[in-house]
Design an enzyme around this catalytic site. Structure first.
Site, PDB file in Angstrom:
ATOM      1  CB  SER A 241      36.481  26.686  46.228  1.00 47.85           C
ATOM      2  OG  SER A 241      35.594  26.447  45.155  1.00 47.85           O
TER       3      SER A 241
ATOM      4  CE1 TYR B  92      40.485  28.316  42.861  1.00 48.11           C
ATOM      5  CE2 TYR B  92      38.516  26.966  42.592  1.00 48.11           C
ATOM      6  CZ  TYR B  92      39.137  28.073  43.120  1.00 48.11           C
ATOM      7  OH  TYR B  92      38.434  28.944  43.920  1.00 48.11           O
TER       8      TYR B  92
ATOM      9  CE  LYS C  44      40.605  28.130  46.482  1.00 47.28           C
ATOM     10  NZ  LYS C  44      40.927  29.207  47.431  1.00 47.28           N
TER      11      LYS C  44
HETATM   12  N1  LIG Z   1      34.715  33.800  42.811  1.00 48.35           N
HETATM   13  C1  LIG Z   1      34.311  32.575  43.084  1.00 48.35           C
HETATM   14  O1  LIG Z   1      33.363  32.040  42.469  1.00 48.35           O
HETATM   15  C2  LIG Z   1      34.984  31.797  44.178  1.00 48.35           C
HETATM   16  C3  LIG Z   1      34.388  30.583  44.555  1.00 48.35           C
HETATM   17  C4  LIG Z   1      34.991  29.836  45.547  1.00 48.35           C
HETATM   18  C5  LIG Z   1      36.127  30.290  46.168  1.00 48.35           C
HETATM   19  N2  LIG Z   1      36.689  31.468  45.788  1.00 48.35           N
HETATM   20  C6  LIG Z   1      37.894  31.902  46.472  1.00 48.35           C
HETATM   21  O2  LIG Z   1      37.694  33.180  47.016  1.00 48.35           O
HETATM   22  C7  LIG Z   1      38.944  33.838  47.162  1.00 48.35           C
HETATM   23  C8  LIG Z   1      38.842  35.237  46.597  1.00 48.35           C
HETATM   24  O3  LIG Z   1      38.654  35.142  45.205  1.00 48.35           O
HETATM   25  P1  LIG Z   1      37.752  36.176  44.355  1.00 48.35           P
HETATM   26  O4  LIG Z   1      36.743  35.380  43.653  1.00 48.35           O
HETATM   27  O5  LIG Z   1      37.340  37.302  45.205  1.00 48.35           O
HETATM   28  O6  LIG Z   1      38.805  36.599  43.239  1.00 48.35           O
HETATM   29  P2  LIG Z   1      39.647  37.935  43.002  1.00 48.35           P
HETATM   30  O7  LIG Z   1      38.740  39.092  42.869  1.00 48.35           O
HETATM   31  O8  LIG Z   1      40.572  37.623  41.895  1.00 48.35           O
HETATM   32  O9  LIG Z   1      40.451  38.106  44.365  1.00 48.35           O
HETATM   33  C9  LIG Z   1      41.602  37.361  44.654  1.00 48.35           C
HETATM   34  C10 LIG Z   1      42.432  38.154  45.626  1.00 48.35           C
HETATM   35  O10 LIG Z   1      43.605  37.388  45.936  1.00 48.35           O
HETATM   36  C11 LIG Z   1      44.746  38.246  45.809  1.00 48.35           C
HETATM   37  N3  LIG Z   1      45.937  37.469  45.488  1.00 48.35           N
HETATM   38  C12 LIG Z   1      46.137  36.610  44.472  1.00 48.35           C
HETATM   39  N4  LIG Z   1      47.378  36.107  44.525  1.00 48.35           N
HETATM   40  C13 LIG Z   1      47.967  36.666  45.613  1.00 48.35           C
HETATM   41  C14 LIG Z   1      49.253  36.553  46.196  1.00 48.35           C
HETATM   42  N5  LIG Z   1      50.201  35.757  45.670  1.00 48.35           N
HETATM   43  N6  LIG Z   1      49.509  37.251  47.315  1.00 48.35           N
HETATM   44  C15 LIG Z   1      48.562  38.048  47.845  1.00 48.35           C
HETATM   45  N7  LIG Z   1      47.345  38.222  47.347  1.00 48.35           N
HETATM   46  C16 LIG Z   1      47.060  37.524  46.228  1.00 48.35           C
HETATM   47  C17 LIG Z   1      44.365  39.232  44.709  1.00 48.35           C
HETATM   48  O11 LIG Z   1      45.083  40.456  44.859  1.00 48.35           O
HETATM   49  P3  LIG Z   1      46.397  40.884  44.024  1.00 48.35           P
HETATM   50  O12 LIG Z   1      46.269  40.307  42.661  1.00 48.35           O
HETATM   51  O13 LIG Z   1      46.333  42.372  44.119  1.00 48.35           O
HETATM   52  O14 LIG Z   1      47.524  40.323  44.808  1.00 48.35           O
HETATM   53  C18 LIG Z   1      42.900  39.490  45.045  1.00 48.35           C
HETATM   54  O15 LIG Z   1      42.790  40.484  46.028  1.00 48.35           O
HETATM   55  C19 LIG Z   1      39.972  32.953  46.452  1.00 48.35           C
HETATM   56  O16 LIG Z   1      40.657  32.174  47.393  1.00 48.35           O
HETATM   57  C20 LIG Z   1      39.104  32.062  45.570  1.00 48.35           C
HETATM   58  O17 LIG Z   1      39.721  30.831  45.263  1.00 48.35           O
HETATM   59  C21 LIG Z   1      36.131  32.240  44.802  1.00 48.35           C
END
Ligand SMILES: NC(=O)c1ccc[n+]([C@@H]2O[C@H](COP(=O)([O-])OP(=O)(O)OC[C@H]3O[C@@H](n4cnc5c(N)ncnc54)[C@H](OP(=O)(O)O)[C@@H]3O)[C@@H](O)[C@H]2O)c1
Length: 256
Positions: free
Chosen positions: A144, A157, A161
């Protein structure tokens, strides 16, 4: 100079995406499936994985918690038993909880570190021997922009990252010499359940579909770092080059 193998033809590519039950992982899975990739979607919550797998014959779902090392090993074995190889692993699973130093929650901090740092590193470690044996394939780690430098509300967080950015850089140094691709993905704000709980306004917010499209464009260019949207990430990169007096002044000013 291109640092990685360019991927623009996805038909037949075997791609494992962790954290594919929602958000960026799910959108990426859907766009790769639409391009003909064979996608393995893993997460803890199987309901949404089942729904997408019912829609796409090329999708396979695996229930895998990335904090469970045995489950990670089994996931790799299951994929190899079915497809005999992994062309790309996207270590995308992650969690975010807003936290400040003045409301530090040790349990939530540990959970974020267990999933974002140890879980991601262990999932990558589970794939490396297979890719080395194949002599081909790639790993992409979703970090991130919060890992670039200290930002408010991102205590832990951001640190998790930052650890992944450093990990992925070293991974590149180690594995590119062995013919493997290593990609760092650093999104800005994306509208997912992870950010929907934020009470502050999020500049340059993208949809999951836009984020997935940018990731696919980055793979086609063979970039080491896929960061987006540039109108936000380039400012953050510039900010990091400034002396700390200026960095802290500007971050405070823009995040008031
Ligand atoms: N959204 C943003 O603005 C943003 C910005 C920068 C980086 N990111 C990164 O992008 C990635 C995806 O995030 P998102 O924004 O798409 O959020 P999200 O919709 O909450 O997706 C997160 C995913 O991670 C899975 N997960 C969480 N804990 C887990 C575990 N212990 N084992 C296996 N799966 C797990 C969740 O599935 P389950 O709960 O079903 O396991 C879900 O599929 C993350 O690494 C996040 O830090 C997001």
């Amino acid at each position: 100079m291109t640092l990685n193998r360019k991927i623009s033809h996805w038909r037949g590519q075997v791609v494992w995406i962790s954290g594919a039950s929602s958000g960026i992982g799910l959108a990426l899975a859907e766009q790769l499936l639409a391009r003909g990739a064979q996608v393995i979607l893993s997460a803890r919550n199987c309901a949404s994985l089942n729904a997408i797998c019912a829609k796409y014959p090329l999708a396979m779902m695996i229930n895998c918690d990335i904090t469970d090392i045995q489950a990670l090993t089994q996931t790799v074995q299951t994929i190899i038993a079915k497809y005999q190889r992994i062309d790309l692993f996207v270590a995308n699973a992650g969690v975010y909880n807003e936290m400040h130093a003045f409301d530090f929650n040790a349990e939530a901090a540990q959970q974020m570190l267990d999933i974002n740092v140890s879980g991601t590193i262990n999932s990558v470690a589970a794939v490396i021997p297979q890719l080395l044996q194949q002599g081909s394939g790639g790993i992409a780690v979703v970090a991130s922009v919060a890992g670039y430098g200290g930002l408010p509300a991102a205590l832990i967080y951001g640190a998790s990252k930052a650890a992944l950015i450093n990990f992925t850089e070293t991974l590149y140094l180690d594995l590119s010499a062995k013919g493997l691709s290593v990609t760092l993905i650093t999104p800005g704000f994306v509208d997912t359940r992870l950010t929907q709980k934020n009470k502050f306004s999020m500049p340059a917010l993208l949809t999951s579909e836009q984020a997935a499209a940018k990731i696919i464009t980055g793979f086609a260019r063979g970039d080491f770092e896929i960061h987006f949207p540039h109108r936000f990430t380039l400012w953050l990169k510039l900010l990091k080059l400034l002396p700390y007096q200026v960095y802290f002044f500007l971050v405070k000013r823009f995040t008031k």
